[in-house]
Design a protein around this motif. Structure first.
Motif, PDB file in Angstrom:
ATOM      1  N   ARG A 280      -0.667  57.659   7.381  1.00 39.20           N
ATOM      2  CA  ARG A 280      -0.240  56.539   8.217  1.00 39.20           C
ATOM      3  C   ARG A 280      -0.943  55.273   7.774  1.00 39.20           C
TER       4      ARG A 280
ATOM      5  N   ARG B  14       0.686  50.920  27.754  1.00 38.02           N
ATOM      6  CA  ARG B  14      -0.498  50.465  27.032  1.00 38.02           C
ATOM      7  C   ARG B  14      -0.984  49.125  27.564  1.00 38.02           C
TER       8      ARG B  14
ATOM      9  N   VAL C  66       9.090  48.182  23.954  1.00 44.33           N
ATOM     10  CA  VAL C  66       8.739  49.569  24.314  1.00 44.33           C
ATOM     11  C   VAL C  66       9.309  49.939  25.682  1.00 44.33           C
TER      12      VAL C  66
ATOM     13  N   ARG D 170      -7.573  61.547  10.058  1.00 40.40           N
ATOM     14  CA  ARG D 170      -6.112  61.633  10.167  1.00 40.40           C
ATOM     15  C   ARG D 170      -5.422  60.882   9.022  1.00 40.40           C
TER      16      ARG D 170
ATOM     17  N   ARG E 120       7.824  54.649  14.889  1.00 37.78           N
ATOM     18  CA  ARG E 120       7.801  55.082  13.483  1.00 37.78           C
ATOM     19  C   ARG E 120       9.183  55.557  13.031  1.00 37.78           C
TER      20      ARG E 120
ATOM     21  N   PHE F  13       2.128  55.273  26.093  1.00 35.33           N
ATOM     22  CA  PHE F  13       2.797  54.349  27.005  1.00 35.33           C
ATOM     23  C   PHE F  13       2.438  54.740  28.431  1.00 35.33           C
TER      24      PHE F  13
ATOM     25  N   GLN G 164       3.314  46.883  31.246  1.00 33.30           N
ATOM     26  CA  GLN G 164       4.135  48.071  30.970  1.00 33.30           C
ATOM     27  C   GLN G 164       4.042  49.073  32.124  1.00 33.30           C
TER      28      GLN G 164
ATOM     29  N   THR H  70       5.688  56.593  22.289  1.00 34.81           N
ATOM     30  CA  THR H  70       6.218  55.311  21.798  1.00 34.81           C
ATOM     31  C   THR H  70       5.848  55.106  20.329  1.00 34.81           C
ATOM     32  N   GLY H  71       4.677  55.613  19.913  1.00 34.17           N
ATOM     33  CA  GLY H  71       4.280  55.511  18.505  1.00 34.17           C
ATOM     34  C   GLY H  71       5.292  56.240  17.622  1.00 34.17           C
TER      35      GLY H  71
ATOM     36  N   ILE I 288       2.504  46.771  13.785  1.00 32.48           N
ATOM     37  CA  ILE I 288       1.723  48.010  13.770  1.00 32.48           C
ATOM     38  C   ILE I 288       0.723  48.015  12.615  1.00 32.48           C
TER      39      ILE I 288
ATOM     40  N   ARG J  66      -7.194  47.872  16.586  1.00 35.46           N
ATOM     41  CA  ARG J  66      -6.614  48.809  17.567  1.00 35.46           C
ATOM     42  C   ARG J  66      -7.620  49.173  18.648  1.00 35.46           C
TER      43      ARG J  66
ATOM     44  N   LYS K  99      -4.271  62.787  21.716  1.00 35.15           N
ATOM     45  CA  LYS K  99      -3.116  62.798  22.624  1.00 35.15           C
ATOM     46  C   LYS K  99      -1.945  63.573  22.010  1.00 35.15           C
TER      47      LYS K  99
HETATM   48  P1  ADP Z   1      -2.546  55.890  18.240  1.00 31.44           P
HETATM   49  O1  ADP Z   1      -2.534  57.264  18.801  1.00 31.44           O
HETATM   50  O2  ADP Z   1      -3.376  55.772  17.022  1.00 31.44           O
HETATM   51  O3  ADP Z   1      -2.840  54.840  19.242  1.00 31.44           O
HETATM   52  P2  ADP Z   1       0.355  55.540  18.341  1.00 31.44           P
HETATM   53  O4  ADP Z   1       1.175  56.419  17.488  1.00 31.44           O
HETATM   54  O5  ADP Z   1       0.335  55.826  19.808  1.00 31.44           O
HETATM   55  O6  ADP Z   1      -1.087  55.592  17.705  1.00 31.44           O
HETATM   56  O7  ADP Z   1       0.783  54.014  18.137  1.00 31.44           O
HETATM   57  C1  ADP Z   1       0.810  53.402  16.882  1.00 31.44           C
HETATM   58  C2  ADP Z   1       1.065  51.906  17.021  1.00 31.44           C
HETATM   59  O8  ADP Z   1       2.372  51.694  17.627  1.00 31.44           O
HETATM   60  C3  ADP Z   1       0.107  51.158  17.944  1.00 31.44           C
HETATM   61  O9  ADP Z   1      -1.075  50.765  17.284  1.00 31.44           O
HETATM   62  C4  ADP Z   1       0.970  49.966  18.383  1.00 31.44           C
HETATM   63  O10 ADP Z   1       1.024  48.981  17.373  1.00 31.44           O
HETATM   64  C5  ADP Z   1       2.357  50.562  18.505  1.00 31.44           C
HETATM   65  N1  ADP Z   1       2.618  51.031  19.888  1.00 31.44           N
HETATM   66  C6  ADP Z   1       2.732  52.322  20.289  1.00 31.44           C
HETATM   67  N2  ADP Z   1       2.957  52.398  21.622  1.00 31.44           N
HETATM   68  C7  ADP Z   1       2.971  51.122  22.083  1.00 31.44           C
HETATM   69  C8  ADP Z   1       3.128  50.524  23.365  1.00 31.44           C
HETATM   70  N3  ADP Z   1       3.308  51.268  24.481  1.00 31.44           N
HETATM   71  N4  ADP Z   1       3.079  49.164  23.453  1.00 31.44           N
HETATM   72  C9  ADP Z   1       2.907  48.420  22.379  1.00 31.44           C
HETATM   73  N5  ADP Z   1       2.731  48.902  21.137  1.00 31.44           N
HETATM   74  C10 ADP Z   1       2.766  50.242  20.974  1.00 31.44           C
END
Ligand code: ADP
Length: 189
Positions: free
Chosen positions: A134, A89, A65, A128, A37, A87, A93, A32-33, A54, A146, A14
């Motif tokens: 990460r 997820r 979020v 990755r 971060r 998002f 939401q 949102t990730g 996380i 996850r 993504k």
């Molecule tokens: P990945 O692409 O590996 O899923 P992300 O960077 O999108 O990683 O997200 C990393 C972490 O951030 C997720 O595992 C979760 O804990 C948290 N997170 C991200 N987006 C959301 C969301 N929309 N709702 C809840 N938790 C989220």
């Protein structure tokens, strides 16, 4: 204003596709990730709370979020469109997002779903982990959580958006350019 959602399991690519799409179509990328971060790095109270969650591979509470997304939408109304990544997820939401957009008299245009198998998810996340450092990518237990959360809480969104006729799925195995080509064709239709 266009509103797209980039959807798929962790490791689907993504982030890679998002970078190409926002550049080509002048969209505002909302990951949102990445936002979480950033909060962690800045050591904010929200970041401290999110960090633990996380690291375990669990989902951050919906309200957190949803607040971040609302903020991004209202403070970037001068763009051509939005690309949400990671998002929604959960179905809750997705409902909150529909409500936010309805208040702006608009709605989601389409869900761009990148499909890959669980096996490829594992391989890509391990790969990755070596590049991006990460913490949530390096631990097998976290990766399993996850993937389980994805199937249990996120996959129901497929039916949610299919019911709205907004769900479009793209094969996620192939070169970056091949996948980008498939998605671009859809956006330009
Ligand atoms: P990945 O692409 O590996 O899923 P992300 O960077 O999108 O990683 O997200 C990393 C972490 O951030 C997720 O595992 C979760 O804990 C948290 N997170 C991200 N987006 C959301 C969301 N929309 N709702 C809840 N938790 C989220």
């Amino acid at each position: 204003m266009k509103y797209y959602i980039l959807f798929g399991p962790p490791g689907a690519g993504k982030g890679t596709q998002a970078a190409l799409l926002v550049e080509k179509y002048n969209l505002h990328h909302v990951s949102t990730g990445d936002l979480l971060r950033k909060e962690i790095k800045a050591g904010t109270p929200l970041g401290l709370q999110a960090k633990e969650i996380i690291a375990k591979g669990d989902l951050v509470p919906d309200a957190i979020v949803e607040g971040m997304i609302k903020n991004e939408i209202v403070s970037n109304q001068d763009v051509k469109g939005f690309l949400f990544d990671g998002f929604p997820r959960t179905v809750a939401q997705a409902e909150a997002l529909d409500k936010m957009l309805a208040e702006l008299n608009t709605g989601i245009d389409s869900i761009i779903s990148i499909a890959i198998s669980d096996e490829v998810v594992h391989q890509r996340i391990h790969h990755r982990a070596m590049i991006e450092n990460r913490a949530d990518d390096a631990n097998d237990e976290t990766i399993r959580t996850r993937i389980a959360n994805y199937h249990e809480k996120t996959e129901p969104l497929i039916a949610f958006y299919k019911a709205q006729n907004k769900y479009f799925e793209f094969e996620g195995e192939g070169t970056i350019e091949e996948i980008f080509g498939r998605i671009s064709k859809h956006i330009e239709k």
